[in-house]
Design a protein around this motif. Structure first.
Motif, mmCIF file in Angstrom:
data_model
loop_
_atom_site.group_PDB
_atom_site.id
_atom_site.type_symbol
_atom_site.label_atom_id
_atom_site.label_comp_id
_atom_site.label_asym_id
_atom_site.label_seq_id
_atom_site.Cartn_x
_atom_site.Cartn_y
_atom_site.Cartn_z
ATOM 1 N N LEU A 126 0.491 -1.726 0.095
ATOM 2 C CA LEU A 126 0.284 -0.457 -0.118
ATOM 3 C C LEU A 126 0.746 0.955 -0.158
ATOM 4 O O LEU A 126 2.007 0.850 0.417
ATOM 5 N N GLY A 127 0.651 2.010 -0.507
ATOM 6 C CA GLY A 127 1.221 3.327 -0.083
ATOM 7 C C GLY A 127 0.213 4.287 0.810
ATOM 8 O O GLY A 127 -1.008 3.824 1.464
ATOM 9 N N THR A 128 0.789 5.858 0.425
ATOM 10 C CA THR A 128 0.069 6.804 2.258
ATOM 11 C C THR A 128 -1.055 7.121 1.272
ATOM 12 O O THR A 128 -2.194 7.920 2.585
ATOM 13 N N ASP A 129 -1.735 6.429 0.065
ATOM 14 C CA ASP A 129 -3.412 6.789 -0.235
ATOM 15 C C ASP A 129 -3.918 5.578 0.344
ATOM 16 O O ASP A 129 -4.841 5.440 0.073
ATOM 17 N N ARG A 130 -3.608 4.219 1.243
ATOM 18 C CA ARG A 130 -4.136 3.007 1.436
ATOM 19 C C ARG A 130 -4.386 2.921 0.792
ATOM 20 O O ARG A 130 -5.661 1.799 0.269
ATOM 21 N N GLN A 131 -3.882 2.981 -0.646
ATOM 22 C CA GLN A 131 -4.505 2.126 -1.981
ATOM 23 C C GLN A 131 -3.357 1.026 -2.334
ATOM 24 O O GLN A 131 -1.767 1.676 -2.532
ATOM 25 N N PRO A 132 -3.273 -0.184 -3.104
ATOM 26 C CA PRO A 132 -2.023 -0.712 -3.644
ATOM 27 C C PRO A 132 -0.727 0.706 -4.935
ATOM 28 O O PRO A 132 -1.833 1.258 -5.119
ATOM 29 N N ILE A 133 -0.032 0.299 -4.953
ATOM 30 C CA ILE A 133 0.993 1.016 -5.589
ATOM 31 C C ILE A 133 0.915 0.125 -6.614
ATOM 32 O O ILE A 133 1.477 -0.932 -7.208
ATOM 33 N N ILE A 134 0.857 1.197 -8.066
ATOM 34 C CA ILE A 134 0.748 0.200 -9.366
ATOM 35 C C ILE A 134 1.932 1.538 -10.431
ATOM 36 O O ILE A 134 1.772 2.559 -10.168
ATOM 37 N N LEU A 135 2.613 -0.068 -10.955
ATOM 38 C CA LEU A 135 3.964 1.162 -11.151
ATOM 39 C C LEU A 135 4.273 0.427 -13.119
ATOM 40 O O LEU A 135 2.973 -0.355 -13.273
#
Length: 246
Positions: A126-135
């Protein structure tokens, strides 16, 4: 029942549980981000004593009350892999699991077919927005010491890293994951540094654990022999008493 036999039996059980804890630590010594467990004991006097005896005469018997995770820093090992990260300091990566958010120090990451950053167990990071990080599918990934992710110089996300005032409140889920019980609230990381291209090894001291394993095995064997001798003595006394009955 003979108090000495009860004490020996309780000691054997405690040593068996100790062997389980140490053996599990050694078995996971090669697992990235693994935190060793340390057992602790109490002396119990009460329900297992012979009936009719006062509290002061009850034998004290050791038993394994539980184990506590050792959260000390593990050694960092350079891998050179772009998506390998190691955390130095008290923080944890936050990942998404079926049962909710979990915490880990295992920074062996990868990207799935949809571009989602995942742990080696397949859990989205998770990122700081509490969503999975997508690259993006292509490009050079750079991860800063603060956990900022950039691909070819463009910002694409920020790792969510959290710390706990008392990490001992966390509960293990498997080998490298932790859950925070209700009422245990994390804090935004302020003392944790991200190291790209490295992994944190397990904090198991294998030689020390092996010595403790041998010592616990020997102690168990001594207690087993003592229990056997006490049992033989009790059997002999019973035979004598039966022989004296006319």
């Amino acid at each position: 029942m003979n108090p000495a036999l009860l004490t020996a039996a309780a000691g054997m059980r405690a040593r068996m549980e100790t062997l389980d804890v140490i053996g599990n630590n050694i078995a996971n010594a090669g697992v990235t981000g693994y935190k060793a467990d340390q057992e602790f004991y109490r002396l119990f006097a009460g329900a297992l004593s012979r009936s009719g005896q006062g509290v002061g005469s009850r034998p004290e018997m050791p038993y394994l009350e539980g184990s506590q995770t050792d959260f000390r820093q593990g050694p960092l090992e350079a891998t050179g892999a772009t998506l390998d990260i190691a955390l130095s300091g008290p923080g944890f990566l936050v990942v998404e699991a079926p049962q909710g958010e979990l915490y880990t120090r295992n920074g062996s990451l990868r990207v799935n077919a949809e571009g989602i950053l995942q742990t080696s167990d397949g859990l989205p990071v998770l990122g700081t927005d509490r969503q999975p990080i997508i690259l993006p599918r292509e490009g050079q990934v750079e991860i800063s010491e603060a956990g900022a992710l950039n691909v070819d110089g463009l910002a694409v996300g920020q790792l969510l890293i959290e710390e706990f005032t008392d990490p001992n409140a966390l509960k293990k889920v498997g080998n490298t994951l932790f859950t925070a019980p209700n009422g245990v609230e994390p804090e935004t990381a302020s003392e944790t540094i991200v190291h790209q291209g490295s992994l944190e090894s397990a904090n198991v001291n294998v030689p020390e654990a092996a010595v403790r394993l041998i010592a616990a095995s020997r102690h168990f064997d001594l207690l087993r022999r003592a229990a056997s001798l006490i049992g033989d003595e009790m059997e002999g006394q019973a035979v004598q008493r039966l022989g004296s009955i006319r």
